[in-house]
Scaffold this motif. Structure first.
Motif, PDB file in Angstrom:
ATOM      1  N   ARG A  43      -2.991 -28.291  36.826  1.00  0.00           N
ATOM      2  CA  ARG A  43      -3.120 -29.734  36.636  1.00  0.00           C
ATOM      3  C   ARG A  43      -2.703 -30.128  35.226  1.00  0.00           C
ATOM      4  O   ARG A  43      -3.160 -29.566  34.234  1.00  0.00           O
ATOM      5  CB  ARG A  43      -4.568 -30.156  36.887  1.00  0.00           C
ATOM      6  N   LEU A  44      -1.810 -31.125  35.130  1.00  0.00           N
ATOM      7  CA  LEU A  44      -1.439 -31.708  33.844  1.00  0.00           C
ATOM      8  C   LEU A  44      -2.410 -32.840  33.518  1.00  0.00           C
ATOM      9  O   LEU A  44      -2.902 -33.532  34.407  1.00  0.00           O
ATOM     10  CB  LEU A  44      -0.009 -32.255  33.900  1.00  0.00           C
ATOM     11  N   ASP A  45      -2.687 -33.030  32.246  1.00  0.00           N
ATOM     12  CA  ASP A  45      -3.588 -34.099  31.816  1.00  0.00           C
ATOM     13  C   ASP A  45      -3.037 -35.447  32.286  1.00  0.00           C
ATOM     14  O   ASP A  45      -1.907 -35.810  31.949  1.00  0.00           O
ATOM     15  CB  ASP A  45      -3.706 -34.082  30.286  1.00  0.00           C
ATOM     16  N   PRO A  46      -3.795 -36.221  33.057  1.00  0.00           N
ATOM     17  CA  PRO A  46      -3.291 -37.513  33.561  1.00  0.00           C
ATOM     18  C   PRO A  46      -2.863 -38.460  32.443  1.00  0.00           C
ATOM     19  O   PRO A  46      -1.967 -39.291  32.651  1.00  0.00           O
ATOM     20  CB  PRO A  46      -4.482 -38.079  34.338  1.00  0.00           C
ATOM     21  N   GLU A  47      -3.489 -38.344  31.280  1.00  0.00           N
ATOM     22  CA  GLU A  47      -3.146 -39.251  30.183  1.00  0.00           C
ATOM     23  C   GLU A  47      -1.749 -38.979  29.632  1.00  0.00           C
ATOM     24  O   GLU A  47      -1.198 -39.819  28.921  1.00  0.00           O
ATOM     25  CB  GLU A  47      -4.189 -39.142  29.066  1.00  0.00           C
ATOM     26  N   TRP A  48      -1.197 -37.837  29.930  1.00  0.00           N
ATOM     27  CA  TRP A  48       0.166 -37.553  29.481  1.00  0.00           C
ATOM     28  C   TRP A  48       1.194 -38.361  30.271  1.00  0.00           C
ATOM     29  O   TRP A  48       2.319 -38.546  29.801  1.00  0.00           O
ATOM     30  CB  TRP A  48       0.489 -36.073  29.633  1.00  0.00           C
ATOM     31  N   LEU A  96      -6.727 -29.826  21.314  1.00  0.00           N
ATOM     32  CA  LEU A  96      -6.862 -29.669  22.760  1.00  0.00           C
ATOM     33  C   LEU A  96      -8.130 -28.884  23.063  1.00  0.00           C
ATOM     34  O   LEU A  96      -8.521 -28.005  22.289  1.00  0.00           O
ATOM     35  CB  LEU A  96      -5.631 -28.949  23.312  1.00  0.00           C
ATOM     36  N   ASP A  97      -8.748 -29.193  24.183  1.00  0.00           N
ATOM     37  CA  ASP A  97     -10.072 -28.623  24.439  1.00  0.00           C
ATOM     38  C   ASP A  97     -10.083 -27.499  25.468  1.00  0.00           C
ATOM     39  O   ASP A  97     -11.149 -27.024  25.853  1.00  0.00           O
ATOM     40  CB  ASP A  97     -11.043 -29.720  24.887  1.00  0.00           C
ATOM     41  N   ASN A  98      -8.905 -27.040  25.922  1.00  0.00           N
ATOM     42  CA  ASN A  98      -8.910 -25.916  26.865  1.00  0.00           C
ATOM     43  C   ASN A  98      -7.607 -25.140  26.784  1.00  0.00           C
ATOM     44  O   ASN A  98      -6.569 -25.647  26.344  1.00  0.00           O
ATOM     45  CB  ASN A  98      -9.170 -26.403  28.292  1.00  0.00           C
ATOM     46  N   ALA A 101      -4.332 -26.506  28.698  1.00  0.00           N
ATOM     47  CA  ALA A 101      -3.614 -27.584  28.013  1.00  0.00           C
ATOM     48  C   ALA A 101      -2.850 -27.055  26.810  1.00  0.00           C
ATOM     49  O   ALA A 101      -1.734 -27.510  26.525  1.00  0.00           O
ATOM     50  CB  ALA A 101      -4.589 -28.683  27.594  1.00  0.00           C
ATOM     51  N   GLN A 104       0.310 -25.455  28.105  1.00  0.00           N
ATOM     52  CA  GLN A 104       1.191 -26.483  28.659  1.00  0.00           C
ATOM     53  C   GLN A 104       1.882 -27.277  27.554  1.00  0.00           C
ATOM     54  O   GLN A 104       3.094 -27.533  27.628  1.00  0.00           O
ATOM     55  CB  GLN A 104       0.398 -27.416  29.565  1.00  0.00           C
ATOM     56  N   HIS A 227      -9.946 -20.406  31.894  1.00  0.00           N
ATOM     57  CA  HIS A 227     -10.445 -21.793  31.889  1.00  0.00           C
ATOM     58  C   HIS A 227     -11.793 -21.890  32.598  1.00  0.00           C
ATOM     59  O   HIS A 227     -12.718 -22.587  32.124  1.00  0.00           O
ATOM     60  CB  HIS A 227      -9.429 -22.709  32.563  1.00  0.00           C
TER      61      HIS A 227
END
Length: 231
Positions: A43-48, A96-98, A101, A104, A227
Motif C-alpha cells: 500500500r502506498l500512502d494515500p496522501e502521496w 517516515l514512521d514505517n 514507506a 518506497q 512492518h
C-alpha cells in the motif's frame, strides 16, 4: 561475473565506467526493478496521491527500446503523470514512521532521478545500483536484530550456506547475498545485449527482469513481516 568478490566502490566504478550509455541505462533499470514490487504490491500512502498504476506505467515504458521515438513519447507522458501527483508537487515533511514507506520513498526518488536524466553518468548509475544494496543491508540487519525469526529463516540459512560454500562472501545477509547475485547476473546480461536491444527484446533481457522481479517480491515479504512487527 561474481560481485561477491567485487563489492568495493572502486570495483563498481570500474564496472560502470566500462559500460556504454545504453548499458548503464539498462543496469540502472534492472537495479530499480529490484525495488519495484514494494511500490506495486504494498500500500502506498494515500496522501502521496500516487496510484500504483501510474508507477507501473513508468516502469513499463522504461524497458522499451531506448532509441525509439514512440517509446520516448510514452515514457515522457507516463513520467509527466507521475510527477504531477502530490508526492512531487507537495512533498510531506518530517520522518517516515514505517519501514515500508521508507523503502518506497527511496525507490520513488531513484525512479524520478532515472526519469530526469537522458544519459546516466557513471556516478548516477553507481548510486542507483547501490540503492538495492543499501535496502537489502538494512533489512538483513533488522531481521538479525529482531527477537523473532524471519518466517523463511531456514530457507535463508540454506541459501547462505550454499553461497558461502562457493566462497561468495561471509559478511552478507540473505537479501544482500541475493541482491549481489542478481546484480552480477544482470551486468553479465547487459554487457552481452546487442547495442540497440531493449530489455524486453531478448530472452536474456526478459530473464534478467524476471530475476529482479523475484528478488523484489522477496523484499515485499520481509518488509511486510517487519512492518507487522512494528518496524
Amino acid at each position: 561475473m561474481d560481485v561477491f568478490d567485487e563489492v568495493d566502490d572502486a570495483a563498481l566504478t570500474d564496472r560502470c565506467a566500462a559500460m556504454t550509455s545504453v548499458q548503464r541505462r539498462h543496469a540502472a533499470t534492472l537495479a530499480l526493478w529490484r525495488l519495484r514490487a514494494p511500490l506495486l504490491m504494498l500500500r502506498l500512502d494515500p496522501e502521496w496521491g500516487l496510484h500504483r498504476t501510474v508507477v507501473e506505467r513508468v516502469f513499463g515504458t522504461m524497458v522499451l527500446a531506448p532509441r525509439d521515438e514512440e517509446s520516448r513519447r510514452a515514457y515522457t507522458e507516463a513520467v509527466a503523470e507521475m510527477v504531477s501527483t502530490p508526492f512531487f508537487t507537495d512533498p510531506m515533511e518530517g520522518e517516515l514512521d514505517n519501514v515500508i514507506a521508507e523503502v518506497q520513498v527511496e525507490a520513488i526518488a531513484e525512479l524520478d532521478m532515472w526519469n530526469v536524466l537522458d544519459e546516466l553518468s557513471v556516478e548516477e548509475v553507481e548510486r542507483i545500483i547501490r540503492r538495492p544494496r543499501e535496502v537489502s543491508g538494512r533489512l538483513d540487519s533488522s531481521s538479525q536484530d529482531s527477537m523473532w525469526d524471519h518466517p523463511a529463516h531456514r530457507a535463508h540459512e540454506r541459501y547462505l550456506a550454499t553461497a558461502l560454500g562457493q566462497g561468495r562472501g561471509a559478511d552478507f545477509g540473505y537479501h544482500s547475498a541475493c541482491n549481489l547475485a542478481a546484480e552480477a547476473a544482470c551486468h553479465d546480461v547487459v554487457l552481452a545485449l546487442p547495442p540497440t536491444a531493449s530489455l524486453l527484446g531478448t530472452a536474456a533481457g526478459r530473464g534478467a527482469l524476471a530475476l529482479c522481479e523475484a528478488f523484489s517480491a522477496e523484499l515485499v515479504s520481509t518488509l511486510a513481516w517487519q512492518h507487522n512487527l512494528g518496524h
